[in-house]
Design a protein around this motif. Structure first.
Motif, mmCIF file in Angstrom:
data_model
loop_
_atom_site.group_PDB
_atom_site.id
_atom_site.type_symbol
_atom_site.label_atom_id
_atom_site.label_comp_id
_atom_site.label_asym_id
_atom_site.label_seq_id
_atom_site.Cartn_x
_atom_site.Cartn_y
_atom_site.Cartn_z
ATOM 1 N N THR A 91 0.850 -1.185 0.000
ATOM 2 C CA THR A 91 0.000 0.000 0.000
ATOM 3 C C THR A 91 0.890 1.241 0.000
ATOM 4 O O THR A 91 2.107 1.149 0.164
ATOM 5 C CB THR A 91 -0.889 0.019 1.259
ATOM 6 O OG1 THR A 91 -0.028 0.109 2.419
ATOM 7 C CG2 THR A 91 -1.768 -1.231 1.354
ATOM 8 N N ASP A 92 0.261 2.398 -0.141
ATOM 9 C CA ASP A 92 1.030 3.648 -0.063
ATOM 10 C C ASP A 92 1.689 3.790 1.303
ATOM 11 O O ASP A 92 2.832 4.257 1.396
ATOM 12 C CB ASP A 92 0.133 4.853 -0.351
ATOM 13 C CG ASP A 92 -0.268 4.933 -1.822
ATOM 14 O OD1 ASP A 92 0.425 4.315 -2.668
ATOM 15 O OD2 ASP A 92 -1.269 5.610 -2.124
ATOM 16 N N ASN A 93 0.993 3.386 2.365
ATOM 17 C CA ASN A 93 1.593 3.453 3.707
ATOM 18 C C ASN A 93 2.818 2.546 3.794
ATOM 19 O O ASN A 93 3.820 2.897 4.408
ATOM 20 C CB ASN A 93 0.568 3.074 4.780
ATOM 21 C CG ASN A 93 -0.455 4.158 5.002
ATOM 22 O OD1 ASN A 93 -0.403 5.223 4.399
ATOM 23 N ND2 ASN A 93 -1.416 3.892 5.868
ATOM 24 N N TRP A 94 2.713 1.372 3.190
ATOM 25 C CA TRP A 94 3.854 0.451 3.189
ATOM 26 C C TRP A 94 5.042 1.078 2.453
ATOM 27 O O TRP A 94 6.173 1.019 2.927
ATOM 28 C CB TRP A 94 3.470 -0.883 2.555
ATOM 29 C CG TRP A 94 4.631 -1.823 2.530
ATOM 30 C CD1 TRP A 94 5.407 -2.146 1.453
ATOM 31 C CD2 TRP A 94 5.193 -2.515 3.644
ATOM 32 N NE1 TRP A 94 6.417 -3.001 1.831
ATOM 33 C CE2 TRP A 94 6.299 -3.244 3.171
ATOM 34 C CE3 TRP A 94 4.865 -2.587 4.995
ATOM 35 C CZ2 TRP A 94 7.083 -4.040 4.005
ATOM 36 C CZ3 TRP A 94 5.635 -3.390 5.826
ATOM 37 C CH2 TRP A 94 6.733 -4.093 5.327
ATOM 38 N N ARG A 95 4.766 1.671 1.309
ATOM 39 C CA ARG A 95 5.840 2.301 0.531
ATOM 40 C C ARG A 95 6.521 3.401 1.342
ATOM 41 O O ARG A 95 7.751 3.512 1.339
ATOM 42 C CB ARG A 95 5.300 2.857 -0.781
ATOM 43 C CG ARG A 95 4.960 1.793 -1.796
ATOM 44 C CD ARG A 95 4.445 2.411 -3.110
ATOM 45 N NE ARG A 95 3.977 1.382 -3.999
ATOM 46 C CZ ARG A 95 2.715 0.953 -4.052
ATOM 47 N NH1 ARG A 95 1.777 1.502 -3.277
ATOM 48 N NH2 ARG A 95 2.380 -0.008 -4.883
ATOM 49 N N GLU A 96 5.742 4.209 2.013
ATOM 50 C CA GLU A 96 6.325 5.282 2.826
ATOM 51 C C GLU A 96 7.152 4.720 3.985
ATOM 52 O O GLU A 96 8.232 5.224 4.296
ATOM 53 C CB GLU A 96 5.232 6.227 3.340
ATOM 54 C CG GLU A 96 4.600 7.067 2.244
ATOM 55 C CD GLU A 96 5.605 7.884 1.451
ATOM 56 O OE1 GLU A 96 6.468 8.553 2.066
ATOM 57 O OE2 GLU A 96 5.553 7.846 0.203
ATOM 58 N N PHE A 97 6.642 3.686 4.618
ATOM 59 C CA PHE A 97 7.382 3.019 5.683
ATOM 60 C C PHE A 97 8.714 2.505 5.149
ATOM 61 O O PHE A 97 9.768 2.686 5.759
ATOM 62 C CB PHE A 97 6.546 1.866 6.262
ATOM 63 C CG PHE A 97 7.307 0.978 7.200
ATOM 64 C CD1 PHE A 97 7.581 1.387 8.502
ATOM 65 C CD2 PHE A 97 7.769 -0.268 6.783
ATOM 66 C CE1 PHE A 97 8.298 0.572 9.365
ATOM 67 C CE2 PHE A 97 8.480 -1.089 7.638
ATOM 68 C CZ PHE A 97 8.752 -0.669 8.930
ATOM 69 N N MET A 98 8.676 1.846 4.005
ATOM 70 C CA MET A 98 9.886 1.278 3.416
ATOM 71 C C MET A 98 10.881 2.356 3.018
ATOM 72 O O MET A 98 12.092 2.183 3.173
ATOM 73 C CB MET A 98 9.538 0.399 2.206
ATOM 74 C CG MET A 98 8.925 -0.930 2.589
ATOM 75 S SD MET A 98 9.991 -1.869 3.731
ATOM 76 C CE MET A 98 11.479 -1.950 2.769
ATOM 77 N N GLU A 143 13.290 -0.505 -6.976
ATOM 78 C CA GLU A 143 12.908 -0.848 -8.351
ATOM 79 C C GLU A 143 11.682 -1.757 -8.384
ATOM 80 O O GLU A 143 10.924 -1.743 -9.361
ATOM 81 C CB GLU A 143 14.090 -1.513 -9.065
ATOM 82 C CG GLU A 143 15.212 -0.545 -9.366
ATOM 83 C CD GLU A 143 16.516 -1.224 -9.754
ATOM 84 O OE1 GLU A 143 16.535 -2.463 -9.990
ATOM 85 O OE2 GLU A 143 17.544 -0.520 -9.788
ATOM 86 N N ASN A 144 11.461 -2.522 -7.324
ATOM 87 C CA ASN A 144 10.265 -3.365 -7.193
ATOM 88 C C ASN A 144 9.086 -2.579 -6.629
ATOM 89 O O ASN A 144 8.113 -3.174 -6.173
ATOM 90 C CB ASN A 144 10.552 -4.571 -6.295
ATOM 91 C CG ASN A 144 11.411 -5.607 -6.955
ATOM 92 O OD1 ASN A 144 11.544 -5.648 -8.173
ATOM 93 N ND2 ASN A 144 12.026 -6.457 -6.139
ATOM 94 N N ASP A 145 9.162 -1.243 -6.643
ATOM 95 C CA ASP A 145 8.122 -0.370 -6.098
ATOM 96 C C ASP A 145 7.835 -0.694 -4.633
ATOM 97 O O ASP A 145 6.694 -0.713 -4.199
ATOM 98 C CB ASP A 145 6.851 -0.454 -6.947
ATOM 99 C CG ASP A 145 5.875 0.680 -6.667
ATOM 100 O OD1 ASP A 145 6.326 1.773 -6.259
ATOM 101 O OD2 ASP A 145 4.659 0.465 -6.838
ATOM 102 N N TYR A 146 8.925 -0.972 -3.899
ATOM 103 C CA TYR A 146 8.885 -1.250 -2.455
ATOM 104 C C TYR A 146 8.113 -2.522 -2.117
ATOM 105 O O TYR A 146 7.692 -2.711 -0.982
ATOM 106 C CB TYR A 146 8.342 -0.045 -1.675
ATOM 107 C CG TYR A 146 9.142 1.199 -1.951
ATOM 108 C CD1 TYR A 146 10.334 1.440 -1.284
ATOM 109 C CD2 TYR A 146 8.739 2.118 -2.903
ATOM 110 C CE1 TYR A 146 11.094 2.561 -1.561
ATOM 111 C CE2 TYR A 146 9.496 3.252 -3.187
ATOM 112 C CZ TYR A 146 10.665 3.467 -2.508
ATOM 113 O OH TYR A 146 11.430 4.579 -2.780
ATOM 114 N N ASP A 147 7.948 -3.383 -3.097
ATOM 115 C CA ASP A 147 7.272 -4.654 -2.849
ATOM 116 C C ASP A 147 8.302 -5.701 -2.433
ATOM 117 O O ASP A 147 8.820 -6.453 -3.251
ATOM 118 C CB ASP A 147 6.504 -5.127 -4.083
ATOM 119 C CG ASP A 147 5.754 -6.427 -3.822
ATOM 120 O OD1 ASP A 147 5.838 -6.955 -2.696
ATOM 121 O OD2 ASP A 147 5.084 -6.911 -4.760
#
Length: 180
Positions: A91-98, A143-147
């Motif tokens: 999620t966007d929250n996950w991306r920001e956390f990462m 590069e994996n979009d924080y996945d």
């Protein structure tokens, strides 16, 4: 940079202590004008940065095993919890956390640079190789979009081999230089 005490201590105990023990084995360059404590601090930073990177790389695999090695209070700051990790949804929250976690790891790698160039000349190349490789793992997460929940950040053999000349160049330069 804010350090979460328990998370920092985990990284310190798992990898920081090993990094500290390697300094006498690697040796400090006789030409180094740096105080030994600054070189030990750099080694500690490399160990912590490497461990944090390992944790970030393995989040998805750890979740499949029912484990979460992330700072709970920081997850909560982004509206996340262990269930979000187990659901393996990016999620966007996950991306920001990462992004914050990756910035923290890069902070430690930046601190490690000067000490890497102050080690005995025969020890610098593997240390620089480790530093650059682990930074590249962070790049792969981005590069994996924080996945890092469903994809493993992977650095292929060719890319690793191509990093060797750069790490060698860094290792022969006593002063080192910033790599971001």
């Amino acid at each position: 940079m804010k350090i979460i005490k328990n998370f920092y201590l985990y990284c310190y105990y798992v990898a920081g202590t090993v990094a500290l023990m390697t300094v006498p084995v690697m040796g400090i360059s006789p030409e180094s004008s740096s105080h030994a404590s600054s070189i030990y601090n750099s080694a500690l930073s490399l160990g912590i940065g490497n461990q944090l990177t390992n944790i970030l790389r393995d989040v998805g695999e750890d979740a499949l095993r029912g484990r979460v090695y992330l700072p709970q209070d920081e997850l909560a700051q982004y509206g996340l919890c262990d269930d979000d990790v187990y659901s393996r949804r990016v999620t966007d929250n996950w991306r920001e956390f990462m992004k914050g976690q990756i910035n923290r790891a890069r902070f430690y790698f930046n601190q490690a640079e000067e000490g890497a160039s102050k080690l005995d000349k025969d020890s610098r190349w593997p240390v620089w190789s480790s530093l650059l490789l682990y930074r590249t793992i962070l790049d792969a997460i981005e590069e994996n979009d924080y996945d890092n929940l469903t994809k493993r950040a992977y650095v292929g053999r060719t890319k690793k081999l191509l990093m060797l000349p750069l790490s060698y160049t860094r290792s022969v330069s006593m002063s080192g230089f910033a790599f971001h």
